[in-house]
Scaffold this motif. Structure first.
Motif, PDB file in Angstrom:
ATOM      1  N   LYS A  83      -9.094   7.363  -8.568  1.00  0.00           N
ATOM      2  CA  LYS A  83     -10.486   7.822  -8.557  1.00  0.00           C
ATOM      3  C   LYS A  83     -11.321   7.000  -7.576  1.00  0.00           C
ATOM      4  O   LYS A  83     -12.110   7.549  -6.790  1.00  0.00           O
ATOM      5  N   MET A  84     -11.138   5.680  -7.584  1.00  0.00           N
ATOM      6  CA  MET A  84     -11.912   4.813  -6.702  1.00  0.00           C
ATOM      7  C   MET A  84     -11.565   5.055  -5.241  1.00  0.00           C
ATOM      8  O   MET A  84     -12.456   5.143  -4.386  1.00  0.00           O
ATOM      9  N   HIS A  97     -20.288   2.603  -9.652  1.00  0.00           N
ATOM     10  CA  HIS A  97     -19.807   1.495 -10.476  1.00  0.00           C
ATOM     11  C   HIS A  97     -18.741   2.023 -11.431  1.00  0.00           C
ATOM     12  O   HIS A  97     -18.825   3.155 -11.903  1.00  0.00           O
ATOM     13  N   HIS A  98     -17.738   1.188 -11.713  1.00  0.00           N
ATOM     14  CA  HIS A  98     -16.695   1.540 -12.668  1.00  0.00           C
ATOM     15  C   HIS A  98     -16.479   0.372 -13.629  1.00  0.00           C
ATOM     16  O   HIS A  98     -16.402  -0.786 -13.200  1.00  0.00           O
ATOM     17  N   ARG A  99     -16.382   0.679 -14.917  1.00  0.00           N
ATOM     18  CA  ARG A  99     -16.013  -0.349 -15.890  1.00  0.00           C
ATOM     19  C   ARG A  99     -14.493  -0.446 -15.940  1.00  0.00           C
ATOM     20  O   ARG A  99     -13.811   0.573 -16.032  1.00  0.00           O
ATOM     21  N   THR A 100     -13.973  -1.674 -15.859  1.00  0.00           N
ATOM     22  CA  THR A 100     -12.528  -1.882 -15.948  1.00  0.00           C
ATOM     23  C   THR A 100     -12.246  -3.061 -16.880  1.00  0.00           C
ATOM     24  O   THR A 100     -13.164  -3.788 -17.281  1.00  0.00           O
ATOM     25  N   THR A 130     -16.732  -5.199 -13.776  1.00  0.00           N
ATOM     26  CA  THR A 130     -17.329  -4.104 -13.007  1.00  0.00           C
ATOM     27  C   THR A 130     -16.748  -4.037 -11.601  1.00  0.00           C
ATOM     28  O   THR A 130     -16.693  -5.037 -10.892  1.00  0.00           O
ATOM     29  N   PRO A 158      -8.930   2.460 -12.457  1.00  0.00           N
ATOM     30  CA  PRO A 158      -8.979   3.869 -12.029  1.00  0.00           C
ATOM     31  C   PRO A 158      -8.744   3.956 -10.524  1.00  0.00           C
ATOM     32  O   PRO A 158      -9.603   4.417  -9.760  1.00  0.00           O
TER      33      PRO A 158
END
Length: 216
Positions: A32-33, A198-201, A205, A29
């Protein structure tokens, strides 16, 4: 030309560099990040900013376009990916100061920048080089300035643990998985140090951090 130490290129292999931008858009993302990273910096007109490990310059350009009255510098060790950043800046008609070198030894005077950004840079560095990079970021920041980092972080769900422990064989993310990046920032002198998101990818993480250089 000054020689630089061995480094891990974008996506680990030089032959993948040309595919870096489309792969980032597809698997992460990215927009977004990066937007969140810029938002937490609250950049003001007239400020001076450094994008350390700027890669192809996507974040560097976004910073400049978000705050056109800021002076924006981009810095990367990889000449191949830096050439892509230069072409992107030229096409966009933006004035960005781009320079080659290592984040472990920044060629800027003490207290030069209001903000330093590091987007997906640190997992390319050994533990010792991560610590050097944080100390250099602290050195070049003005008192009251801030460091903004997005990189692999400590997993918070089981699926992210599995992916992260696999990824550690390909990149220098062992310290990240153990949650040591905030510790390294604090050791370099930053306070406070916050994990802001935090983002899941598909690669594990990804965490966002904000660290401040205290006022005198």
């Amino acid at each position: 030309m000054k020689k630089h130490p061995r480094y891990i290129p974008a996506f680990h292999f030089h032959w993948l560099t040309r595919w870096y931008d489309p792969m980032m858009r597809y698997f992460f993302p990215e927009s977004k990040m990066q937007s969140a990273l810029i938002a937490q910096a609250d950049i003001q007109p007239g400020q001076t900013l450094l994008d350390a490990g700027c890669g192809t310059g996507t974040l560097t350009l976004l910073i400049k376009q978000t705050q056109p009255q800021a002076a924006v510098y981009g810095f990367d060790v990889d000449p191949q990916i830096l050439a892509i950043a230069r072409k992107k800046a030229e096409r966009a008609g933006e004035t960005i100061m781009l320079q080659q070198g290592t984040a472990c030894c920044l060629p800027y005077p003490d207290e030069s920048f209001d903000h330093v950004f590091a987007s997906l840079l640190l997992h390319h560095l050994t533990q010792q080089d991560k610590q050097h990079a944080f100390r250099e970021a602290f050195r070049v920041l003005k008192p009251g300035g801030s460091l903004h980092v997005v990189d692999f972080g400590k997993p918070h769900v089981f699926s992210m643990w599995l992916i992260s422990w696999l990824m550690r064989w390909f990149e220098e993310i062992h310290d990240h998985v153990l949650g040591l990046l905030p510790v390294f920032m604090a050791d370099a002198g930053f306070h406070p140090v916050e994990t802001t998101a935090h983002h899941r990818t598909v690669a594990g993480t990804i965490a966002l951090y904000c660290a401040a250089k205290p006022l005198r």
